[in-house]
Design an enzyme around this catalytic site. Sequence first.
Site, short mmCIF file in Angstrom:
data_model
loop_
_atom_site.label_atom_id
_atom_site.label_comp_id
_atom_site.label_asym_id
_atom_site.label_seq_id
_atom_site.Cartn_x
_atom_site.Cartn_y
_atom_site.Cartn_z
N GLU A 98 12.63 -3.18 11.98
CA GLU A 98 11.99 -2.14 11.06
C GLU A 98 10.75 -1.23 11.64
O GLU A 98 9.83 -1.89 11.80
CB GLU A 98 11.55 -2.93 9.68
CG GLU A 98 11.14 -1.90 8.74
CD GLU A 98 10.82 -2.58 7.28
OE1 GLU A 98 10.87 -1.87 6.22
OE2 GLU A 98 10.24 -3.73 7.43
N TRP A 152 0.70 -1.30 0.06
CA TRP A 152 0.13 -0.01 -0.02
C TRP A 152 0.92 1.24 0.15
O TRP A 152 0.36 2.39 -0.33
CB TRP A 152 -0.87 0.01 1.24
CG TRP A 152 -0.24 -0.13 2.57
CD1 TRP A 152 -0.36 -1.13 3.25
CD2 TRP A 152 0.36 0.63 3.34
NE1 TRP A 152 0.26 -1.36 4.36
CE2 TRP A 152 0.82 0.12 4.46
CE3 TRP A 152 0.82 2.16 3.10
CZ2 TRP A 152 1.48 0.62 5.40
CZ3 TRP A 152 1.41 2.71 4.20
CH2 TRP A 152 1.97 2.03 5.51
N ASN A 153 2.07 1.22 0.24
CA ASN A 153 2.87 2.37 0.44
C ASN A 153 3.30 3.29 -0.75
O ASN A 153 3.10 4.35 -1.13
CB ASN A 153 3.90 2.44 1.26
CG ASN A 153 5.15 1.19 0.67
OD1 ASN A 153 4.78 0.36 -0.32
ND2 ASN A 153 6.40 1.28 0.71
N GLU A 203 11.02 -8.76 -2.38
CA GLU A 203 11.48 -7.64 -2.02
C GLU A 203 10.84 -7.35 -0.82
O GLU A 203 9.51 -7.09 -0.62
CB GLU A 203 11.44 -6.46 -3.16
CG GLU A 203 12.28 -5.18 -2.62
CD GLU A 203 11.44 -4.30 -1.68
OE1 GLU A 203 11.85 -4.38 -0.55
OE2 GLU A 203 10.63 -3.54 -2.10
N LEU A 204 11.75 -7.83 0.41
CA LEU A 204 11.05 -7.76 1.65
C LEU A 204 11.56 -6.62 2.54
O LEU A 204 11.97 -5.48 2.05
CB LEU A 204 11.40 -8.93 2.38
CG LEU A 204 11.17 -10.38 1.50
CD1 LEU A 204 11.58 -11.51 2.07
CD2 LEU A 204 9.46 -10.20 1.27
N CYS A 229 10.30 0.73 2.42
CA CYS A 229 11.38 -0.35 2.77
C CYS A 229 12.72 0.01 2.65
O CYS A 229 13.56 -0.37 3.33
CB CYS A 229 11.25 -1.41 1.53
SG CYS A 229 11.59 -0.83 0.05
N LYS A 284 -2.39 -9.46 -6.50
CA LYS A 284 -3.27 -9.21 -5.59
C LYS A 284 -2.63 -7.79 -4.91
O LYS A 284 -1.85 -7.58 -4.29
CB LYS A 284 -2.89 -10.18 -4.26
CG LYS A 284 -3.89 -10.06 -3.07
CD LYS A 284 -3.12 -10.17 -1.82
CE LYS A 284 -2.42 -9.03 -1.31
NZ LYS A 284 -3.03 -7.96 -0.73
N SER A 336 6.68 -7.84 3.75
CA SER A 336 7.44 -7.82 4.99
C SER A 336 8.13 -9.12 4.90
O SER A 336 7.81 -10.17 4.16
CB SER A 336 6.59 -7.74 6.34
OG SER A 336 5.80 -8.95 6.27
#
Length: 481
Positions: A382, A148-149, A247-248, A281, A172, A226
């Site tokens: 984080e 959502w960011n 990409e976490l 991130c 999704k 995440s």
Amino acid sequence: MDRGLFFDGKWQFPPKLERFDISDPATGDPVGSTLLADREIVDRAVTVAEKAVPVMAASHADERAAMLVRAAGLIEARVEDMAVLLTREQGKPVADNRKEIIFGAKVLRYYAQEAVRIGGSLRPAMAPDIKNIVSYHPVGVAAAIVPWNYPVDLYCWKAGPAIAAGCPLIVKSPPETPLAIAMLVDCLHEAGVPQGAIADLPGHGPVAGAALAAHPRVRVISATASIPAGQDIMRNAAGNLKKLCLELGGNAPLIVMADADLEAAARAAHRRSFSNMGQICITVNRILVDKRVHNAFVDILAGLTEDTRLGHGVDAGVEYGPVLNQSVIDRVEAHQHDALDKGARLVAGGHRPAGKTFDNGFFYRPTVVDNAPPDSLPMRSETYGPLAAVAAFDTDAAMIAMANSLEYGLAAYLYGADLERLWAVADRLEFGGVGINVNDVSELQAPFGGWKMSGIGRELGPEALDAYLEQKLVKMRVRRI
């Protein structure tokens, strides 16, 4: 705006599905809603996408490139409406959302160019009558999980290479910010993406995301998420050995050397710590400063932070808006209190702003804590919110050990004047991207991704196509003349 689900070439409103309400994080006012996809809907979308696999695979690279160029043009024509809508559902100021959306269009244009460069090669053979031809082919049905960011931009990071490679894509999308995405999906559809080759299914990760990750007929999944979510995706994807691009999370250090331009370094740290209220991130979480300039740097950063102007992102001149929801504030406060309880010092922010502008929104003052112990939460986890923690170092060896001490390895930043020294330090840092005197590690034509627990695979650059392509060797005996 009350949106449905997009699959099989049209917007659909299946009955009996849960609906998720979206509110403006700056005011609490209702903005719209979206249907949420369940496992049955995911399976229906996969079935439709399978029919599009041969259509996309047979399409010429020039056709796919033209689709992406047309989509980019449609996005650029609608950028203002998309930016305002994204601000109302997500909170970032309109100027930031405008930049996000325009960059997303650039990503599509870039992969239009890359689509026509997907070729092959003739490889040497061990015998004179053998020819080895290596070619590249679309992997099949692709799936993506978008956060959502930066929902529009990161949607394009996945849609661009998937379409360029010739893969149908099921996304999704985030239920928190699906409205501007709906406008993006319309642009892709109007640009001529074949029926079934794009599906957009807002939903919750444990339901729709897990269904895509576990689906036996989905061949690749790309996710921005995440670390725990990425681990769940990897476990679910193991059933059919999907290709993965994950990409976490990150906990990026910004390192300030004694010879750095402290004003420039502090401004860079301020912007990268608090842009999008730290909900990025590659946000700076930890600031490691040479002890010889530590106090001077903290004074500058504290002043910049206290001067940060908050407000509703649709208002002119506002550079920093609200966070997405109460859970972000709760996490920031927990990290802040943990650091202070362990001996850190609050030097800026640390509270919710007062005033009518902020009464109904999710606002929190950008916060800086100094002398944060290494075992405090912001130094080891984080935060994903507007909190930066500062600590001092006295040797390069100690600084490198501090920077590399966590499981995260997405981004790091270095500020100083001695470029040879900075390059040497960068070589020792265990991160997928290192910025030297620059507070960003994303570049359209270069790979983006993490080391260690921060991810697998790469996005952007030609490397992003790897996830959506399979290699094939054709070994052929030829007649010798």
